[in-house]
Design a protein around this motif. Structure first.
Motif, PDB file in Angstrom:
ATOM      1  N   PHE A 247       3.365   7.807   2.825  1.00 23.22           N
ATOM      2  CA  PHE A 247       4.288   7.816   2.035  1.00 23.22           C
ATOM      3  C   PHE A 247       4.496   7.325   0.825  1.00 23.22           C
ATOM      4  O   PHE A 247       3.481   5.966   0.690  1.00 23.22           O
ATOM      5  CB  PHE A 247       5.374   6.929   3.514  1.00 23.22           C
TER       6      PHE A 247
ATOM      7  N   GLN B 125       0.561   4.883   7.652  1.00 25.42           N
ATOM      8  CA  GLN B 125       1.505   4.740   8.609  1.00 25.42           C
ATOM      9  C   GLN B 125       0.515   5.014   9.546  1.00 25.42           C
ATOM     10  O   GLN B 125      -0.024   6.486   9.816  1.00 25.42           O
ATOM     11  CB  GLN B 125       2.012   5.475   8.457  1.00 25.42           C
TER      12      GLN B 125
ATOM     13  N   ASP C 292      -2.103  -4.747   0.713  1.00 21.60           N
ATOM     14  CA  ASP C 292      -2.372  -5.010   1.716  1.00 21.60           C
ATOM     15  C   ASP C 292      -3.883  -4.203   1.853  1.00 21.60           C
ATOM     16  O   ASP C 292      -5.321  -4.352   2.530  1.00 21.60           O
ATOM     17  CB  ASP C 292      -1.435  -4.876   3.000  1.00 21.60           C
TER      18      ASP C 292
ATOM     19  N   PHE D 146      12.075   6.844   0.505  1.00 18.69           N
ATOM     20  CA  PHE D 146      10.858   7.545   1.275  1.00 18.69           C
ATOM     21  C   PHE D 146      10.573   9.339   0.501  1.00 18.69           C
ATOM     22  O   PHE D 146      11.390   9.498   0.872  1.00 18.69           O
ATOM     23  CB  PHE D 146      10.474   7.167   2.658  1.00 18.69           C
ATOM     24  N   GLY D 147       8.899   9.822   0.215  1.00 23.11           N
ATOM     25  CA  GLY D 147       9.152  10.415   0.525  1.00 23.11           C
ATOM     26  C   GLY D 147       8.725  11.540   1.223  1.00 23.11           C
ATOM     27  O   GLY D 147       8.796  10.331   2.916  1.00 23.11           O
ATOM     28  N   PRO D 148       8.744  13.185   1.834  1.00 18.72           N
ATOM     29  CA  PRO D 148       9.154  12.806   2.949  1.00 18.72           C
ATOM     30  C   PRO D 148       7.262  13.469   3.910  1.00 18.72           C
ATOM     31  O   PRO D 148       7.205  13.193   4.798  1.00 18.72           O
ATOM     32  CB  PRO D 148       8.420  15.094   3.029  1.00 18.72           C
TER      33      PRO D 148
ATOM     34  N   LEU E 235      -0.057   0.305  13.844  1.00 16.85           N
ATOM     35  CA  LEU E 235      -0.213  -0.097  12.621  1.00 16.85           C
ATOM     36  C   LEU E 235       1.288  -0.221  11.875  1.00 16.85           C
ATOM     37  O   LEU E 235       1.113  -1.238  11.192  1.00 16.85           O
ATOM     38  CB  LEU E 235      -1.498  -0.347  11.984  1.00 16.85           C
ATOM     39  N   GLY E 236       2.425   0.188  11.884  1.00 14.17           N
ATOM     40  CA  GLY E 236       3.296   0.625  11.481  1.00 14.17           C
ATOM     41  C   GLY E 236       2.814   0.951   9.755  1.00 14.17           C
ATOM     42  O   GLY E 236       1.909   1.606   9.520  1.00 14.17           O
ATOM     43  N   LEU E 237       3.561   0.603   9.024  1.00 16.84           N
ATOM     44  CA  LEU E 237       3.149   0.987   7.659  1.00 16.84           C
ATOM     45  C   LEU E 237       2.668   0.507   6.836  1.00 16.84           C
ATOM     46  O   LEU E 237       3.252  -1.485   6.934  1.00 16.84           O
ATOM     47  CB  LEU E 237       4.679   1.323   7.052  1.00 16.84           C
TER      48      LEU E 237
ATOM     49  N   LEU F 276      -1.036   9.119   7.538  1.00 17.76           N
ATOM     50  CA  LEU F 276       0.118   9.807   7.477  1.00 17.76           C
ATOM     51  C   LEU F 276       0.182   8.653   6.153  1.00 17.76           C
ATOM     52  O   LEU F 276       0.365   7.513   6.331  1.00 17.76           O
ATOM     53  CB  LEU F 276       1.269   9.752   7.973  1.00 17.76           C
TER      54      LEU F 276
ATOM     55  N   GLN G  26      14.060   1.216  -0.230  1.00 17.22           N
ATOM     56  CA  GLN G  26      13.042   1.744  -0.441  1.00 17.22           C
ATOM     57  C   GLN G  26      13.192   3.669  -0.025  1.00 17.22           C
ATOM     58  O   GLN G  26      13.990   3.919   0.879  1.00 17.22           O
ATOM     59  CB  GLN G  26      12.213   1.808   0.035  1.00 17.22           C
TER      60      GLN G  26
ATOM     61  N   TYR H 191       2.473   3.659   0.853  1.00 18.52           N
ATOM     62  CA  TYR H 191       1.630   3.644   1.942  1.00 18.52           C
ATOM     63  C   TYR H 191       1.180   4.388   2.576  1.00 18.52           C
ATOM     64  O   TYR H 191       0.794   5.730   3.345  1.00 18.52           O
ATOM     65  CB  TYR H 191       3.158   3.144   2.842  1.00 18.52           C
TER      66      TYR H 191
END
Lengths: 108, 114
Positions: free
Chosen positions: B90, B37, B59, B105-107, B41-43, B88, B103, B35
């Motif tokens: 993820f 971020q 998307d 998530f990584g950092p 717009l969010g993820l 950013l 899910q 993803y």
């Protein structure tokens, strides 16, 4: 594509309840989720609800689902400063779609 | 410790210089995803993989490539990065890609393309 929408900001006082709202448009969503993102970190799952349920409670968290209106909410009781974070609503059918996130600020 | 790791965590690069962001999970998860971020717009999902050698566009796949040669690794490749890929990123994994799946998530990897 289908959209998941949430307001971007919410500010509450410590000890009050917070209500974060979300609307989604895909009626075939089977699961709906709330994720929390703390500063500098990835997302962590808070809770999820199956689409045939209308409420789920987990300690201070209450999730309400109105499937007719495609509206999902997250209520945090007795909000603490540690609850300050970005909260993401998400829906899944075959893949997962996230809203833009609501930044919750808790003031002492 | 069960986790998703990403490297690097921060990267500043120049337009057109190929780069790879690695992602690895130690939970034997079948499903992995990337993803980006962006504020407001969010993820947004870039690519996902249901299993080894199975990848699909999300998307916003333009300008990105992925591969899934092993179950644990899912690198994100930017062949010719452009400034609009500053974001950013993820990586996430889950046991399966359907149903009620959490899910992990990584950092995150903060990428700046100048």
């Amino acid at each position: 594509g289908e959209d998941v929408e949430q307001s971007l900001f919410l500010s509450v006082r410590e000890g009050d309840s917070s209500v974060i709202n979300c609307t989604y448009t895909d009626s075939s969503s089977t699961y709906l989720y709330w994720y929390k993102q703390e500063p500098g970190a990835g997302l962590q799952l808070l809770t999820y609800i199956f689409s045939n349920m209308d409420m789920k409670q987990d300690q201070r968290l209450t999730v309400l689902l109105n499937k007719k209106d495609k509206h999902l909410s997250l209520r945090i009781a007795d909000t603490q400063t540690g609850d300050s974070a970005i909260y993401f609503c998400a829906e899944s059918i075959n893949d997962m779609r996230f809203g833009a996130g609501t930044r919750l600020t808790v003031k002492p | 410790e069960a986790q998703v790791t990403q490297n690097p965590r921060y990267l500043i690069t120049v337009t057109g210089k190929k780069l790879t962001v690695t992602c690895s999970q130690n939970m034997n998860h079948e499903y992995m995803s990337w993803y980006r971020q962006d504020p407001g717009l969010g993820l947004r999902q870039i690519y996902y993989s249901m299993n080894v050698e199975v990848t699909d566009k999300g998307d916003v796949p333009e300008g990105y490539k992925v591969s899934r040669k092993e179950k644990r690794n899912f690198p994100l490749i930017l062949e010719s990065p452009s400034p609009n890929q500053t974001s950013l990123y993820f990586c996430a994994s889950s046991p399966t890609g359907t149903g009620a799946y959490e899910q992990y998530f990584g950092p995150g990897t903060r990428l700046t393309v100048t």
